[in-house]
Scaffold this motif. Structure first.
Motif, PDB file in Angstrom:
ATOM      1  N   ALA A  82      -2.338 -52.916 -22.654  1.00 54.89           N
ATOM      2  CA  ALA A  82      -3.102 -51.700 -22.886  1.00 54.89           C
ATOM      3  C   ALA A  82      -3.241 -50.883 -21.601  1.00 54.89           C
ATOM      4  N   LEU A  86      -1.648 -47.210 -21.017  1.00 52.70           N
ATOM      5  CA  LEU A  86      -2.580 -46.108 -20.812  1.00 52.70           C
ATOM      6  C   LEU A  86      -2.189 -45.299 -19.580  1.00 52.70           C
ATOM      7  N   LEU A  89       1.094 -43.402 -20.056  1.00 51.06           N
ATOM      8  CA  LEU A  89       0.952 -42.207 -20.889  1.00 51.06           C
ATOM      9  C   LEU A  89       0.316 -41.078 -20.096  1.00 51.06           C
ATOM     10  N   PHE A 204       4.574 -45.504 -25.497  1.00 48.24           N
ATOM     11  CA  PHE A 204       3.506 -46.469 -25.688  1.00 48.24           C
ATOM     12  C   PHE A 204       4.068 -47.862 -25.963  1.00 48.24           C
TER      13      PHE A 204
ATOM     14  N   MET C   1      -5.432 -42.939 -31.311  1.00 45.23           N
ATOM     15  CA  MET C   1      -4.874 -44.165 -30.719  1.00 45.23           C
ATOM     16  C   MET C   1      -5.317 -44.307 -29.275  1.00 45.23           C
ATOM     17  N   LYS C   2      -5.331 -43.177 -28.599  1.00 46.42           N
ATOM     18  CA  LYS C   2      -5.708 -43.219 -27.191  1.00 46.42           C
ATOM     19  C   LYS C   2      -7.154 -43.654 -27.038  1.00 46.42           C
ATOM     20  N   LEU C   5      -7.438 -47.265 -27.143  1.00 44.87           N
ATOM     21  CA  LEU C   5      -6.993 -47.889 -25.895  1.00 44.87           C
ATOM     22  C   LEU C   5      -8.082 -47.849 -24.837  1.00 44.87           C
ATOM     23  N   VAL C   6      -8.667 -46.660 -24.718  1.00 44.94           N
ATOM     24  CA  VAL C   6      -9.712 -46.512 -23.703  1.00 44.94           C
ATOM     25  C   VAL C   6     -10.824 -47.516 -23.963  1.00 44.94           C
TER      26      VAL C   6
END
Lengths: 282, 302, 406
Positions: A82, A86, A89, A204, C1-2, C5-6
């Protein structure tokens, strides 16, 4: 098509070679599966049986005894996946957009060449300075160290993926938005990201799987706390012990590889497309 | 026109530039800097300036082989190992791509999906799986060889120097083969059918078609993919480390493994300064190949 | 989705923060394998916690393969555990690194007198004591009485007879091997070889600290080692000493070198076990020989709980606890009085204890054991693989060890 014996032989050979190749490619996986299904108290025979005779699922439960922190390692791998994706991206999306759209930009070519160059980098090349830098920042033995270090090696390809994808899209919609008074910064989240969804998924998946699976050497050097180890490093500790309990270990490895393999197979289109774009220029 | 704007990109590129500066440029600088010092990984700041000593050490220091320096033997070993793995990948890759592209193959899609599975497996786990598969008593490879009467007693794949060398690069080839096959396959699929039809009308046999049409048309793909694979294989660490840790007798101690050993294991005559000097060569090789690669890409459009 | 993730990353950071804060915790690093199990160690932790309420003992486990790396790297990052279980051979290197400190004041005269003198030699460096011994081993040959009887063999009293016994029993076509030997790149292979080295009067270093691993006695020992290996199981280099028991248990091995607990294991599997002390070699004046190996517990110099650590170590090494440990795990009692306990007077423990007086510690004065170990294993390998002659191999080893000793 003339069906003569030459043709039949050729067809047969093609099938044969295909099967042999697949056997080579799947052999260790097959070995892992049959070992994990074999009862661990059965004495070993030499030569070992080619096909499993007795089945058991007990090794999967016993794997958690052998590797007490197995769930934790799984979680850690997930965190690394993850984290790396992250960061990739966040950096690759704007950078890829800029490099793909703004072709007159002065430094475009050097930066692109740098991205391609950096794509060739692997952890071993920067191992020593990464260790020294992380140590002086006090980040050794933290999730951050591996996440940051791991991202270094996924950012280049992620950027390239974005760059090449953007170039296949017409810029009319963004132009229209600009004319309407939208700022260039708003364009990114409102227009570009939705438009480039396939590339984003590629980035991703690629960076998540890399972060999840391939941090072995970085973790080996940066992580000593068992609680923070990814699956590869955690399981390696059990692999290198004397009297390895192979049945349970193979069961643990099987469970561990399920996630990347399943993800990979589901998203193989994106990965393959990404890799093809990343290494060739159509 | 968007493409005419000259200044805006900077903001979008800032994260990339900062990340590159901190995490690629600075570490590269650090490698060069450290190569002029003697230091230990436990106490990196407690270092002494030694000038070119480390570079002299690269070519003078002999460890287990009194005839050639530790560094040189590791470097040459890398070249040989990479050569073996790359050759295998290319041969099997082209072969595999041809087979999986063949109209004669039933169930092409299934084969292709199965073929990419090794790609999905983390290298470290692939190595552990192979170690067990090659086990001299209980591994399936020995089991098959024994049953087919190809051998009389089990082979120990990882315990003798030459065999371990070959075995490790074969495993490395295994790991990289799916990528190779997929890349070449996509190259194959971009060759127009008309070329083949024309050749068949002319009466050309399968081999002639392959060597005169297919292979030349695949050259660009093969070139790019070889250069990429060359670098990745040259940087390979996980597999050797888990299978043999560089042994037996340093037979599989390629440059990456040697760099690791010098950094973290041999503190008396090693250290991160010397490891940095070795890394310069690792980086140098990658850089040279990258330049070739970029040149190859430039022949296409940018 | 982001957003998802965060969330994930943030929650992980939270978890990490949680782990960063700890209470009165004593971190103890212990190895697994080679006789040690997670269950045994956990039991100890629980006992100490029970007798010391308010203390939380956190055991960290790692295999013997990785124990050294783990210690070194955690010292390097400043996260060393409070109590470290170590191979005593590592003491000089750890002391030089500043990872451990002398603990002379923790050792009362009473405590000192409890142990064999040779045991203290293993934990002493530069005149200081750095750790308390927790486990000790000597080794003797475990042999298969049935196989010996079958071939009318007497118990070997010297090297010629030892070789003869191996040769006679060796019958590879029927899967019977004269001797079982280890060759994998691991400490136990070096210890195994050291038995032959010491038995012939050889040493790695002499009393003045000169490297003598390539003197004639050592060469002779390695020669013999190579000769004996031709009557051993195939693929020696793949085997670890710790796994040889699996071979011996099948009843198809004449003899091999191992611990008490494996002698017992073989007996349980139905092998008629006999024990024979390692005979002295042709160049030595000893009837028997052995290598004294100890594992000990040290307090990390970085520890913030040194008193608690000392308490833990002393707790583990009372006469009762030590006896319990050695009996359960099958190790040799490091304490003189312990060895006199009735439980250790069995026929199978006695030879291991008797041989202590003929033993010599494994790593006296060796400054960087891990590197030296690597060098010695490579020498052994190059001889076993026919890459070099014993003299060549040992000369090269001596050359490198001299550099390492500087």
């Amino acid at each position: 098509m003339k069906k003569n014996w030459k043709s039949i032989i050729k067809t047969f050979l093609v099938q044969l070679f295909a099967i042999l190749l697949i056997i080579f490619l799947l052999l260790p996986i097959y070995q892992m599966v049959i070992t994990s299904l074999r009862p661990s108290d059965l004495s070993w025979e030499v030569p070992s049986p080619l096909f499993p005779d007795k089945f058991t699922l007990s090794n999967f439960a016993k794997a958690f005894e052998l590797v007490p922190r197995l769930p934790r390692y799984l979680l850690n791998s997930f965190v690394y996946g993850a984290g790396v994706s992250l960061i990739s991206l966040i950096i690759a999306i704007p950078a890829g957009y800029a490099l793909g759209r703004f072709k007159e930009f002065k430094f475009r070519k050097p930066i692109l060449m740098f991205v391609i160059y950096a794509n060739m980098f692997a952890p071993i090349m920067l191992l020593v300075p990464i260790y020294v830098i992380m140590k002086s920042l006090g980040l050794v033995n933290t999730y951050f160290s591996v996440i940051l270090a791991g991202s270094i090696f996924t950012i280049p390809l992620s950027t390239w993926l974005m760059t090449s994808y953007i170039q296949t899209l017409p810029s009319e919609i963004e132009e229209a938005a600009l004319i309407d008074g939208c700022s260039i910064f708003k364009i990114l989240p409102k227009i570009v990201i939705p438009m480039t969804a396939p590339a984003i998924v590629s980035i991703f998946i690629y960076s998540f799987i890399t972060g999840w699976s391939q941090q072995f050497i970085l973790a080996l050097v940066l992580i000593t706390d068992d609680k923070l180890m990814p699956l590869t490093q955690g399981l390696y500790q059990f692999f290198s012990r004397s009297s390895v309990r192979w049945n349970e270990l193979m069961a643990a490895i099987l469970m561990s590889t399920l996630i990347p393999v399943v993800l990979f197979l589901i998203f193989q289109k994106y990965i393959v497309k990404g890799m093809t774009a990343g290494s060739l220029k159509d | 026109m968007l493409s005419k704007k000259k200044s805006t990109p900077i903001y979008f590129l800032l994260p990339l530039i900062i990340a590159a500066a901190i995490f690629i440029i600075y570490p590269l600088y650090k490698v060069v800097e450290l190569s002029f010092y003697d230091a230990n990984f436990l106490n990196p700041n407690n270092r002494t300036f030694v000038g070119l000593e480390n570079y002299k050490w690269l070519f003078n220091f002999k460890l287990f082989n009194p005839n050639i320096s530790y560094f040189l033997s590791a470097f040459l070993r890398s070249l040989l190992w990479v050569g073996g793995s790359l050759l295998l990948k290319l041969v099997l890759g082209i072969f595999g791509a041809m087979i999986f592209n063949s109209d004669r193959l039933y169930g092409k899609k299934v084969y292709r999906s199965l073929a990419i599975i090794p790609w999905a497996i983390p290298w470290a786990m692939a190595a552990m799986m192979w170690a067990w598969t090659l086990n001299s008593q209980f591994g399936i490879v020995n089991s098959i060889l024994l049953r087919l009467n190809i051998i009389n007693s089990p082979i120990s794949f990882l315990s003798t120097p030459t065999l371990a060398f070959i075995t490790t690069f074969v495993v490395d080839a295994w790991v990289g083969l799916p990528f190779m096959i997929i890349m070449i396959l996509s190259g194959l699929q971009s060759i127009p059918e008309s070329y083949y039809e024309a050749a068949k009308i002319d009466g050309a046999g399968d081999f002639r078609i392959f060597f005169k049409i297919t292979l030349p048309l695949l050259k660009p793909v093969i070139l790019t993919v070889s250069l990429l694979s060359l670098v990745w294989t040259f940087n390979s660490f996980d597999i050797i480390w888990i299978l043999t840790k560089g042994g037996p007798l340093s037979a599989t101690e390629t440059l990456p493994v040697a760099i690791y050993n010098i950094s973290f294991l041999f503190q008396k005559f090693g250290g991160i300064g010397k490891a940095s000097a070795m890394t310069i060569f690792q980086v140098g090789f990658v850089t040279i190949i990258s330049l070739f690669y970029i040149k190859t890409l430039e022949r296409g459009e940018f | 989705m982001k957003k998802g993730l965060v969330f994930v990353v943030l929650s992980m950071m939270l978890l990490l923060a949680v782990f960063a804060f700890s209470d009165e915790t004593l971190r103890v690093l212990v190895p697994i394998g080679g006789g040690y199990t997670i269950e045994d160690q956990e039991a100890i932790a629980k006992e100490f916690e029970r007798d010391n309420p308010g203390v939380n003992v956190e055991m960290e486990y790692v295999g013997w393969d990785e124990l050294w790396n783990k210690i070194v790297t955690s010292v390097g990052v400043g996260a060393a555990p409070d109590v470290m279980y170590i191979g005593s051979r590592w003491i000089p290197a750890l002391a030089e690194m500043g990872a451990i400190e002398p603990i002379d004041d923790l050792v009362t005269q009473e405590k000192y007198d409890m142990y064999w003198e040779t045991v203290w030699d293993t934990v002493r460096y530069n005149e200081h004591i750095y750790a308390i011994v927790r486990a000790m081993s000597t080794k003797v040959f475990i042999y298969n009485k049935d196989l010996f009887k079958k071939h009318n063999l007497e118990v070997p009293k010297n090297w010629d007879e030892l070789l003869h016994a191996a040769k006679t029993i060796h019958d590879p076509k029927n899967g019977v091997y004269g001797v079982a030997m280890a060759g994998q790149k691991f400490i136990s292979t070096v210890t195994q070889f050291q038995h032959y080295l010491y038995a012939n009067g050889g040493r790695i270093l002499d009393e003045e600290g000169n490297v003598v691993i390539n003197d004639s006695k050592a060469i002779r020992a390695l020669d013999f080692y190579k000769e004996l290996s031709s009557y051993a199981q195939p693929a020696i280099i793949e085997w670890r000493r710790e796994d040889l028991i699996k071979l011996f248990e099948t009843g198809k091995v004449g003899f091999y070198l191992d611990h008490v607990h494996n002698a017992l294991a073989a007996m349980e599997k139905g092998v008629d076990v006999g024990l024979l002390k390692f005979p002295g070699g042709p160049d030595a004046d000893l009837p028997y020989s052995t290598v004294i190996v100890t594992d000990s517990m040290a307090i990390s110099a970085q520890s913030k709980n040194k008193e608690l650590a000392a308490k833990f170590i002393n707790y583990m090494t009372t006469l009762e606890k030590q006896a319990e440990w050695d009996l359960t795990l099958g190790f040799v009692p490091p304490m003189k009085r312990e060895a006199e306990l009735p439980e250790f007077q069995t026929w199978y423990w006695k030879p291991y204890i008797e041989v202590i007086q003929y033993g010599y510690p494994e790593a006296v004065g060796i400054k960087d054991w891990e590197a030296v170990q690597q060098v010695i294993v490579d020498a052994i390998h190059s001889v076993l693989l026919d890459v070099s002659e014993p003299k060549q191999a040992l000369d090269n080893a001596a050359r490198i060890i001299s550099i390492l000793q500087q």
